[in-house]
Design an enzyme around this catalytic site. Structure first.
Site, PDB file in Angstrom:
ATOM      1  N   SER A 270       0.819  -1.207   0.000  1.00 42.32           N
ATOM      2  CA  SER A 270       0.000   0.000   0.000  1.00 42.32           C
ATOM      3  C   SER A 270       0.853   1.257   0.000  1.00 42.32           C
ATOM      4  O   SER A 270       0.342   2.345  -0.213  1.00 42.32           O
ATOM      5  CB  SER A 270      -0.938   0.004   1.204  1.00 42.32           C
ATOM      6  OG  SER A 270      -0.232  -0.306   2.367  1.00 42.32           O
TER       7      SER A 270
ATOM      8  N   HIS B  96      -1.631  -2.533  -6.786  1.00 39.33           N
ATOM      9  CA  HIS B  96      -2.255  -2.164  -5.511  1.00 39.33           C
ATOM     10  C   HIS B  96      -3.779  -2.282  -5.625  1.00 39.33           C
ATOM     11  O   HIS B  96      -4.432  -1.408  -6.199  1.00 39.33           O
ATOM     12  CB  HIS B  96      -1.823  -0.733  -5.125  1.00 39.33           C
ATOM     13  CG  HIS B  96      -2.329  -0.293  -3.803  1.00 39.33           C
ATOM     14  ND1 HIS B  96      -2.569   1.020  -3.488  1.00 39.33           N
ATOM     15  CD2 HIS B  96      -2.656  -0.989  -2.688  1.00 39.33           C
ATOM     16  CE1 HIS B  96      -3.016   1.107  -2.254  1.00 39.33           C
ATOM     17  NE2 HIS B  96      -3.078  -0.096  -1.751  1.00 39.33           N
TER      18      HIS B  96
ATOM     19  N   GLU C 115      -4.182   0.220  -8.690  1.00 40.89           N
ATOM     20  CA  GLU C 115      -3.090   1.148  -9.029  1.00 40.89           C
ATOM     21  C   GLU C 115      -1.930   0.304  -9.552  1.00 40.89           C
ATOM     22  O   GLU C 115      -1.496  -0.632  -8.868  1.00 40.89           O
ATOM     23  CB  GLU C 115      -2.602   1.881  -7.772  1.00 40.89           C
ATOM     24  CG  GLU C 115      -3.291   3.168  -7.472  1.00 40.89           C
ATOM     25  CD  GLU C 115      -2.643   3.886  -6.276  1.00 40.89           C
ATOM     26  OE1 GLU C 115      -2.341   5.073  -6.414  1.00 40.89           O
ATOM     27  OE2 GLU C 115      -2.473   3.267  -5.211  1.00 40.89           O
TER      28      GLU C 115
ATOM     29  N   ASN D 171      -3.209   6.226  -1.355  1.00 41.97           N
ATOM     30  CA  ASN D 171      -3.012   6.431   0.079  1.00 41.97           C
ATOM     31  C   ASN D 171      -2.429   7.796   0.413  1.00 41.97           C
ATOM     32  O   ASN D 171      -2.602   8.288   1.530  1.00 41.97           O
ATOM     33  CB  ASN D 171      -2.172   5.296   0.657  1.00 41.97           C
ATOM     34  CG  ASN D 171      -3.013   4.040   0.803  1.00 41.97           C
ATOM     35  OD1 ASN D 171      -4.208   4.121   1.071  1.00 41.97           O
ATOM     36  ND2 ASN D 171      -2.410   2.886   0.604  1.00 41.97           N
TER      37      ASN D 171
END
Ligand code: 3HC
Length: 283
Positions: A118, A139, A151, A189
């Site tokens: 992450s 991701h 991602e 994130n």
């Protein structure tokens, strides 16, 4: 195609499920037999929800077919002949680095090594291998069977061929690939965690109760979950780890983890998975 998944936690089991559901042979590996048991039981439960909504075909047959394509075990060698191995183990650089070293030695030179990290640098993970051009970030979002986004993160040395093969696979899994470059927290994130952190500061400073903060974001911004509910869902320890990666990666105080988050993690209240985070949970 044979797809290997290393790590049978929430993310690894979700990825294995989606890969098998879309017709791939999957080997799900975890060092802990108990984790494999938990992962396989999560997969069955989730698949039951997925197939119950099928418009055509026999749901039970689809479920059995999917489970039939899924193998699991503690041995890393089961991953050796996979076209791609997607790593989804504990979010810790040293743990991932040593796994990437092992995978590099055991897997075919053609195998793509992908990480579902992450926030950890793909370039750093790639440097642990002799094939940095075939290392990439994939991701997925939680819950994997539901969320569309993947991602796709290019490390410094990721080749165009590796990127294209990974993008194509993502489409074949029914997901939407979005290309980003390697940077702390990537895009998802880096944008999400500061919002969750700010919600925690608002609670800590007595601006509002957790329920009120969540209601504001759900009713006012149409978020499916409020930020504190979502933090509990992701895991407060995971949130703290990601914030620390952002904080240390950018050396910018705007990413400073909220002390209340640190306190909850220290106390063992990690969110849904421990039955208590910002909210208490039943069984
Ligand atoms: N497996 C299969 N299907 C599932 C599922 C699962 N694990 N969880 C939910 N579903 C399905 C349900 O069957 C239902 O399908 P239907 O609409 O066709 O009947 C649908 O998803 C909605 O589920 P529910 O009705 O049970 O509950 P909600 O409407 O509250 O939705 C949610 C649950 C999809 C989790 C929604 O609350 C949501 O989207 N939350 C935000 C999730 C999010 O932001 N994820 C990203 C987190 S960040 C991340 O993962 C990155 C990491 O690095 C930290």
């Amino acid at each position: 195609m044979k797809i290997g998944v290393a790590g049978a936690g929430t993310m690894g089991s979700g990825i294995a499920q989606v890969a098998a559901y879309h017709g791939n042979d999957v080997y799900l590996q975890d060092l802990e037999p108990e984790a494999l048991k938990g992962g396989l039981s999560r997969i069955r439960k989730s698949l039951e929800r997925v197939v119950s909504k099928l418009q055509d075909g026999d749901p039970q047959q689809r479920l059995e077919q999917t489970l039939g394509r899924l193998r699991s075990g503690v041995e890393l060698d089961g991953l050796a002949d996979a076209a791609i191995v997607i790593e989804a183990v504990f979010e810790n650089f040293e743990v991932k680095q040593s796994l990437f070293r092992e995978l590099d030695q055991r897997c075919s030179p053609e195998t793509i090594l992908a990480s579902n990290t992450s926030s950890i640098s793909i370039t750093r993970l790639a440097a642990a291998t002799g094939r940095p051009e075939r290392v990439i970030g994939m991701h997925f979002m939680n819950p994997v069977p539901v969320m569309k986004l993947v991602e796709i993160i290019r490390g410094l040395a990721t080749s165009d061929a590796c990127f294209e093969a990974t993008r194509q696979l993502t489409l074949e899994l029914g997901k939407a690939p979005v290309e980003v470059n390697d940077s702390p927290g990537f895009v998802s994130n880096r944008v999400l965690l500061p919002m969750l952190n700010e919600a925690m500061f608002a609670v800590m400073e007595g601006v509002a109760e957790p329920e009120a903060v969540d209601q504001v974001m759900k009713l006012g911004m149409n978020h499916p979950m409020g930020p504190l509910q979502l933090a509990d869902f992701i895991g407060l320890d995971v949130c703290l780890d990601i914030l620390n990666v952002l904080y240390e990666g950018f050396k910018d105080p705007k990413y400073r983890p909220c002390p209340l988050l640190q306190k909850l993690v220290d106390s063992g209240r990690l969110g849904r998975k421990t039955g208590h985070g910002f909210y208490p949970y039943g069984d």
